[in-house]
Design a protein around this motif. Sequence first.
Motif, mmCIF file in Angstrom:
data_model
loop_
_atom_site.group_PDB
_atom_site.id
_atom_site.type_symbol
_atom_site.label_atom_id
_atom_site.label_comp_id
_atom_site.label_asym_id
_atom_site.label_seq_id
_atom_site.Cartn_x
_atom_site.Cartn_y
_atom_site.Cartn_z
ATOM 1 N N ILE B 64 -101.985 14.096 -73.161
ATOM 2 C CA ILE B 64 -102.468 12.640 -73.612
ATOM 3 C C ILE B 64 -101.340 11.845 -73.669
ATOM 4 C CG2 ILE B 64 -103.685 11.472 -75.313
ATOM 5 C CD1 ILE B 64 -104.962 14.101 -76.175
ATOM 6 N N VAL B 65 -101.459 10.364 -73.112
ATOM 7 C CA VAL B 65 -100.357 9.483 -73.068
ATOM 8 C C VAL B 65 -99.868 8.939 -74.356
ATOM 9 C CG1 VAL B 65 -99.504 7.486 -71.971
ATOM 10 C CG2 VAL B 65 -100.961 8.965 -70.732
ATOM 11 N N THR B 66 -98.966 9.185 -75.108
ATOM 12 C CA THR B 66 -98.327 8.625 -76.350
ATOM 13 C C THR B 66 -97.533 7.552 -76.257
ATOM 14 O OG1 THR B 66 -96.850 9.980 -76.505
ATOM 15 C CG2 THR B 66 -98.951 10.800 -77.568
ATOM 16 N N GLU B 67 -96.727 7.392 -75.180
ATOM 17 C CA GLU B 67 -95.804 6.380 -75.138
ATOM 18 C C GLU B 67 -95.424 5.873 -73.715
ATOM 19 O OE1 GLU B 67 -92.834 7.394 -78.207
ATOM 20 O OE2 GLU B 67 -91.735 5.761 -77.199
ATOM 21 N N MET B 72 -91.000 5.835 -67.560
ATOM 22 C CA MET B 72 -91.813 7.315 -67.779
ATOM 23 C C MET B 72 -93.206 7.032 -68.707
ATOM 24 S SD MET B 72 -89.370 9.902 -69.555
ATOM 25 C CE MET B 72 -88.440 9.330 -71.151
ATOM 26 N N TRP B 73 -94.050 7.998 -68.564
ATOM 27 C CA TRP B 73 -94.829 8.015 -69.527
ATOM 28 C C TRP B 73 -94.637 9.348 -70.388
ATOM 29 C CZ3 TRP B 73 -96.278 7.221 -64.484
ATOM 30 C CH2 TRP B 73 -97.047 5.769 -64.219
ATOM 31 N N ILE B 74 -94.798 9.256 -71.784
ATOM 32 C CA ILE B 74 -94.455 10.243 -72.606
ATOM 33 C C ILE B 74 -95.725 11.064 -73.009
ATOM 34 C CG2 ILE B 74 -93.433 11.130 -74.823
ATOM 35 C CD1 ILE B 74 -91.167 9.042 -74.400
ATOM 36 N N LEU B 75 -95.867 12.233 -72.974
ATOM 37 C CA LEU B 75 -97.216 12.912 -73.213
ATOM 38 C C LEU B 75 -97.356 13.735 -74.306
ATOM 39 C CD1 LEU B 75 -97.797 11.708 -70.118
ATOM 40 C CD2 LEU B 75 -99.248 13.873 -69.895
ATOM 41 N N ASP B 76 -98.254 14.032 -75.146
ATOM 42 C CA ASP B 76 -98.555 14.970 -76.035
ATOM 43 C C ASP B 76 -99.177 16.185 -75.184
ATOM 44 O OD1 ASP B 76 -99.262 16.628 -78.138
ATOM 45 O OD2 ASP B 76 -101.161 15.611 -78.535
ATOM 46 N N ILE B 77 -98.401 17.189 -75.120
ATOM 47 C CA ILE B 77 -99.082 18.282 -74.591
ATOM 48 C C ILE B 77 -99.185 19.552 -75.338
ATOM 49 C CG2 ILE B 77 -98.108 17.624 -72.283
ATOM 50 C CD1 ILE B 77 -95.605 19.837 -72.795
ATOM 51 N N ASN B 78 -99.583 19.227 -76.545
ATOM 52 C CA ASN B 78 -100.036 20.358 -77.599
ATOM 53 C C ASN B 78 -99.005 21.757 -77.951
ATOM 54 O OD1 ASN B 78 -101.804 21.295 -79.269
ATOM 55 N ND2 ASN B 78 -103.338 22.495 -77.829
ATOM 56 N N SER B 79 -97.714 21.133 -77.901
ATOM 57 C CA SER B 79 -96.548 22.178 -77.909
ATOM 58 C C SER B 79 -95.491 21.530 -78.795
ATOM 59 C CB SER B 79 -96.341 22.540 -76.514
ATOM 60 O OG SER B 79 -94.898 21.866 -76.204
ATOM 61 N N PRO B 80 -94.527 22.251 -78.995
ATOM 62 C CA PRO B 80 -93.433 21.734 -80.219
ATOM 63 C C PRO B 80 -92.879 20.705 -79.393
ATOM 64 C CG PRO B 80 -93.329 24.061 -80.131
ATOM 65 C CD PRO B 80 -94.210 23.684 -79.224
ATOM 66 N N TYR B 81 -92.981 20.392 -78.011
ATOM 67 C CA TYR B 81 -92.408 19.318 -77.231
ATOM 68 C C TYR B 81 -93.138 18.400 -76.543
ATOM 69 C CZ TYR B 81 -89.457 23.441 -77.812
ATOM 70 O OH TYR B 81 -88.655 24.730 -78.656
ATOM 71 N N ASP B 82 -92.449 17.181 -76.134
ATOM 72 C CA ASP B 82 -93.254 16.228 -75.553
ATOM 73 C C ASP B 82 -93.164 16.461 -74.114
ATOM 74 O OD1 ASP B 82 -94.291 14.690 -77.601
ATOM 75 O OD2 ASP B 82 -92.172 13.580 -77.818
ATOM 76 N N GLY B 83 -94.058 16.225 -73.053
ATOM 77 C CA GLY B 83 -93.884 16.189 -71.813
ATOM 78 C C GLY B 83 -93.479 14.696 -71.110
ATOM 79 N N GLY B 106 -103.100 6.768 -74.649
ATOM 80 C CA GLY B 106 -104.408 7.469 -75.063
ATOM 81 C C GLY B 106 -105.290 7.998 -73.974
ATOM 82 N N GLU B 107 -104.821 7.783 -72.910
ATOM 83 C CA GLU B 107 -105.502 8.452 -71.578
ATOM 84 C C GLU B 107 -105.147 9.820 -71.277
ATOM 85 O OE1 GLU B 107 -107.477 5.882 -68.274
ATOM 86 O OE2 GLU B 107 -105.432 5.677 -68.393
ATOM 87 N N THR B 125 -95.323 16.456 -63.309
ATOM 88 C CA THR B 125 -95.809 15.914 -62.055
ATOM 89 C C THR B 125 -97.248 15.740 -61.878
ATOM 90 O OG1 THR B 125 -95.157 16.045 -59.729
ATOM 91 C CG2 THR B 125 -95.151 17.971 -60.784
ATOM 92 N N LEU B 126 -97.401 14.882 -61.093
ATOM 93 C CA LEU B 126 -98.949 14.686 -60.664
ATOM 94 C C LEU B 126 -99.321 14.980 -59.089
ATOM 95 C CD1 LEU B 126 -100.030 11.378 -62.897
ATOM 96 C CD2 LEU B 126 -100.323 13.904 -63.449
#
Lengths: 249, 219
Positions: B64-67, B72-83, B106-107, B125-126
Amino acid sequence: MQSKREMKIEEKPERLIVDGVRLDGRKKDEIRPIKIEAGVMNRADGSCYIEWGKNKIIAAVYGPREVHPRHLQETYRAIIRYRYNMASFAVDERRKPGPDRRSIEISKVSREAIEPVLMLEQYPRSSIDVFVEVLQADAGTRAAGITAASVALADAGIPMKNLVSAISVGKVDGEVVLDLDKKEDNFGDADMPVAMIVDSGDVTLLQMDGVLTKDEFMEALELAKKGCKYIYDIQRECLISKYKKVNSD
Amino acid sequence: MSKDIVIPGYLLGENINGGDGTFRDGNKVYSAIYGVAKRVNNKVEVISLKGKYNPKKGDLLIGIVTEITFSMWILDINSPYDGFLYLSDYFKKIEKEDMSKELRIGETVVAKVKEIETPMRVNLTLNDNRCKVIRTGVVVDVPYAKIPVIIGKGGSTINLIKKETNCDIFVAQNGRVWINGSDEMIKLVINIIKTIEKEECSDNISEKITKLIQKEKKR
């Protein structure tokens, strides 16, 4: 008329050990009854509730998770934060809530007692937070806290080399005894909490309050080793039976 | 293959290969976590019953995009680290100014772990045909350790659910599940997943799921 709130001042019993039997009927090398349960809290990643004699302690583990504030984070390993806290109602006379000199010290030594078994390098830049809340205290809470925290850490699925087991030994009426209770702690001659990794025999915490001769110290340490082995078996049994219970439902 | 429950420090064996969840001391292999030990031939690994997702290269995640930063986009990936998803790893070439138009805060996206730089900098990567932006359906969080149970042996459990409910389901490695279909069926799938979570490691999961679906369909 006597007020209900007036404190009864506890007097020292004449003797704490009569004919080799202690005040609560235990032998010198006997441990109070222990009950451990893992996974008692829904919101925590790992948790454990322990009843050790009259001690009632709950331990919760959160993490590995992001470190806040950021400047505390370590680049190549996880940090561990341990908070030992005693509830205001945990002792006979109301205790002022919040951290004090004693609980800050216990937090520090307990953190160092569980640190050697954790494989912190697997989670760089993160933190593992351990909260130990003493709900009812009756001597030996730091040992019980470490025992519970170690079960809670395993329950959280955090990689560790082994479990840590802890127990207190001491000297009462000139004799070395295992697992002191409140009266023995208050009126005894010495109190020595010990935490160790049972399989390797490594001691990770050793404190002492009081006076012991060298021979007594060695005897106490031997007794603590025996006690920790017993605690370790209970910890293992608790973790294994938790899974079995789920599986048989 | 045998299964047994082990605790940290349990001696799994000597002169064998240790997989995930184990550590080695000399020629002895011990368990590093509390979980189920699985032995196949000369190899042993311990599967955790709980635990946080630790990103691995090549994993497909739901983030989920948080920033949004300048590159770059920073994503919450449900782990202790950001993606971290760099502009150059987006589906197509876009201008910096259009970043917040293409992927807003939020996407939700399905992304692949491109590489992990030490210490634990997760680059996503996408550029993979399974990657996409999720704009329909529902995303639910499940415990990371339950992911293999939900997927089942060779995808058996998940395929059964897909067939019975007619839903599009994507199980991401980081403990998130995307479900798309009719509202009723989405509810049913969530119900099934919650049941699987509670079941832990029992063997007759597929039977239970079939029963649950039939019960729901009768209503």
